[in-house]
Write a protein that holds these residues in place. Structure first.
Motif, short mmCIF file in Angstrom:
data_model
loop_
_atom_site.label_atom_id
_atom_site.label_comp_id
_atom_site.label_asym_id
_atom_site.label_seq_id
_atom_site.Cartn_x
_atom_site.Cartn_y
_atom_site.Cartn_z
N HIS A 24 1.05 -1.27 0.43
CA HIS A 24 -0.29 -0.26 -0.04
C HIS A 24 0.80 1.30 -0.26
N ASN A 25 1.26 1.42 0.69
CA ASN A 25 2.71 2.70 0.51
C ASN A 25 3.23 2.87 -0.40
N CYS A 26 3.52 1.98 -0.88
CA CYS A 26 4.31 1.74 -2.02
C CYS A 26 3.60 2.60 -2.94
N GLN A 27 2.47 2.06 -3.04
CA GLN A 27 2.30 1.99 -4.20
C GLN A 27 0.89 3.52 -4.45
N LEU A 28 1.12 4.75 -3.14
CA LEU A 28 1.22 5.64 -3.10
C LEU A 28 2.59 6.55 -3.32
N MET A 29 3.96 5.72 -3.07
CA MET A 29 4.83 6.25 -3.39
C MET A 29 4.74 6.66 -4.59
N LEU A 30 4.22 5.36 -5.83
CA LEU A 30 4.55 5.64 -7.12
C LEU A 30 3.55 6.97 -7.40
N LYS A 31 2.30 6.62 -6.99
CA LYS A 31 1.44 8.27 -7.59
C LYS A 31 1.90 9.37 -7.29
N LYS A 32 2.85 9.57 -6.74
CA LYS A 32 3.41 10.62 -6.39
C LYS A 32 4.47 10.73 -6.87
N LEU A 33 4.93 9.75 -7.18
CA LEU A 33 6.23 9.62 -8.51
C LEU A 33 5.96 10.80 -9.85
#
Length: 639
Positions: A596-605
């Motif tokens: 979940h944290n990774c998916q949020l980070m990918l959206k931000k990237l």
């Protein structure tokens, strides 16, 4: 993650023992004991001229009870091991007793059994150095002797059928390898083939069965058996895996035992009942496959045992305990027998390495039967579930690098510390070569030993370099624990200093390391992934490749580390994208706790228009995933 089973046929392999009318049960007590009141066959010595060897050679021949030259018989050629000769089966396996008893019970077809000397050389005795190159070669030469000399002699002097449908070959150990090599290599001559505990002389599956369609059409029975604790089981297993993958019908029978006649006599007992009869290939998958001790067991420990479907049998003796469990991510309650032995069989466990503990009356302890590893913030047991198919971290016959330990005093922590470093094959000889460097970081609750032991870094890299899929490189595995909470900014900053001011200068001073940024990479798993994001993104002038495994910044809050990182990336987007040759982000599927944290980070990237590559490999937050991450990430580096 549970391992999915791809075929119904393989599922049947793991059913409880239940032998139908089309299957053969293992030998019961007394199967190899002489019975007085039954007809008996005869064992004789024969001599035949060998044009292959250039002299007269000897073999033993068994003719069945009631043998008559007025009828014809099928023939089984039964081969010995590397330390034996034509008398090994007679002396160690008493095949005449086993076969006489089976005839009396009307379980086998009347057949002639020929026991030759499989060492095709003039001095064919098992004396001196039995592993000498000329003696080993003689076992391969025997193929010609068998086909050109022995079989024609038997056909000329005994009333036997001469077609392939009435000819079988089987053997133990070295003879098992010969049987598979010669039988599968001469399908025009053998329709029934059996390998008992086949030895390293066994050809690779691709050589044995280059055309699976032809094999499916011509083989009447292919039997592969071995003792579960036999050190040579890998040769049987790799053949089975290939045959299964290519849908070639065969029986794969693994029984409790080692490399001895107990296993081989049972192989003959079962195999002989199946040959020269109508065959039901749908029954092949019903033969039991016993569990094999895990490779991570301490020496001579029989448990834990791994079943073919990757369920695990645990057993521990604790007669005074009131409750015992196995904690393997999920807790399994063990049951105690009258002798105080606790056992349990788990669900199917995914391939690769997994931590586990025994919980005895509420206390988590390491299993004394297993090797231990530093993980979960303490020493814990570990179990290695074999990887099927292309095992990219198998120990292979390729040039090998080294893992070295370097102790150093850190001015950042004010203490003595150590790191592990992988040096590629040829490192010491190629002193003029400057190697690129990957700095790779462990996860929370682990240390510098993680990538070296649980991660199989050296084997992964040895195999990649040998196949020219990765550049020869140094891999530095430091201890990322510098005190304090793992995700506190002060801790992240402290390790950044440790890496930049101590570790990198140490490596570049003491090892043949390329010091340019384009030849330097940083990667890490979980907590190590956070370190990679924090240190790597801020220092793209030092690292051209970043690998983030099972990690990701949490949803940024105002004033958080993540928010500061994203602000930095926004302000320096052009330089970051220009400096980084690869930002490689990987997750262990949706079951990964960091998903979940990774998916949020990918959206931000994506919002920041950051260039990255994203990959998923199912398995959750586990070492099987991270090994695969290294395997794939290393192939992207320094090209």
């Amino acid at each position: 993650m549970k391992k999915s089973i791809c075929s119904f046929a393989f599922l049947l392999l793991i059913l409880p023992r239940a032998f139908s009318q089309n299957t053969v049960a293992p030998a019961a007590a007394g199967f190899d004991m002489p019975r007085a009141a039954i007809p008996h066959g005869n064992i004789d010595t024969i001599s035949y001229n060998s044009s292959t060897v250039g002299n007269t050679r000897k073999a033993l021949i068994y003719t069945p009870p009631g043998f008559s030259r007025q009828k014809k018989y099928p023939v089984l050629y039964l081969l010995h091991g590397i330390g034996g000769d034509e008398k090994e089966w007679l002396n160690g396996g008493t095949p005449q007793v086993i076969l006489d008893n089976l005839y009396a019970d009307k379980k086998i077809e009347p057949m002639i059994v020929v026991m030759p000397n499989g060492r095709a050389m003039k001095d064919d005795r098992a004396t001196g150095n039995i592993m000498a190159p000329d003696k080993v070669q003689a076992f391969a030469t025997f193929e010609k002797d068998l086909v050109k000399d022995l079989i024609p002699y038997i056909q000329k002097n005994y009333p036997v059928y001469t077609d392939r449908d009435h000819r079988a070959i089987a053997g133990l150990s070295m003879g098992g390898g010969q049987s598979l090599n010669f039988g599968l290599g001469n399908l025009d001559k053998f329709a029934w083939i059996g390998g008992f505990s086949s030895a390293p002389n066994t050809k690779t599956p691709e050589e044995l069965v280059p055309d699976p369609a032809v094999a499916r059409q011509q083989i009447k029975l292919l039997w592969i058996s071995c003792g579960a604790s036999d050190g040579l089981i890998t040769f049987s297993k790799r053949t089975h895996d290939y045959l299964q993958k290519n849908n070639v019908p065969h029986i794969y029978y693994i029984e409790p035992g080692v490399h001895d006649f107990k296993v081989w006599k049972n192989g003959l007992y079962m195999f002989s009942q199946l040959i020269f009869k109508p065959v039901d290939t749908t029954s092949f998958s019903k033969y039991e496959v016993a569990g094999a001790p895990a490779a991570t067991n301490v020496r001579n420990a029989g448990y834990p045992q791994i079943l073919p479907d990757h369920r695990v049998i645990f057993r521990v003796k604790a007669p005074e305990a009131r409750q015992v469990q196995v904690d393997l991510g999920r807790k399994y309650d063990m049951k105690k027998n009258s002798e105080g032995v606790w056992t349990v069989t788990t669900d199917s466990i995914s391939e690769g390495f997994h931590y586990y503990s025994l919980i005895v009356d509420g206390l988590a302890i390491a299993d004394p039967a297993s090797e231990t590893f530093y993980g979960m913030g303490r020493m814990a047991s570990g179990i290695e579930i074999p990887l099927t198919g292309n095992n990219y971290y198998a120990l292979r016959d390729v040039p090998h690098g080294d893992i070295r330990i370097r102790k150093y005093f850190s001015k950042i922590t004010g203490s003595w510390r150590q790191l592990y470093i992988y040096t590629p094959p040829g490192y010491d000889a190629n002193t003029s070569v400057k190697y690129p460097v990957l700095y790779i970081l462990h996860g929370g609750g682990e240390d510098e030993t993680g990538w070296a032991t649980q991660g199989k870094t050296d084997l992964i890299m040895d195999n990649l370099i040998a196949s020219k899929k990765a550049e020869p490189m140094l891999i530095v595995m430091p201890d990322a624990n510098v005190g304090g909470a793992a995700f506190d900014e002060a801790v992240l900053k402290k390790f950044e200093s440790e890496l930049k001011e101590v570790i990198i200068p140490l490596v570049e001073k003491n090892f043949h390391a390329d010091t340019t940024a384009t030849k330097r990479a940083l990667a890490g798993l979980s907590m190590g992934g956070i370190h990679t994001l924090y240190t790597g993104i801020k220092n793209t002038n030092m690292f051209s490749y970043l690998g983030v495994f099972s990690s990701g910044w949490i949803q940024p809050r105002q004033g958080s580390i993540a928010a500061a990182q994203y602000d930095y990336m926004m302000a320096n987007a052009a330089a970051i994208n220009n400096n980084l040759k690869a930002l490689w982000i990987a997750m262990g599927g949706k079951e990964d706790i960091a998903y979940h944290n990774c998916q949020l980070m990918l959206k931000k990237l994506d919002e920041l228009k950051a260039k990255y590559t994203y990959s998923e490999y199912p398995g959750g937050h586990t070492w099987p995933v991270w090994r695969n991450n290294l395997f794939n990430f290393a192939q992207q580096l320094f090209k």
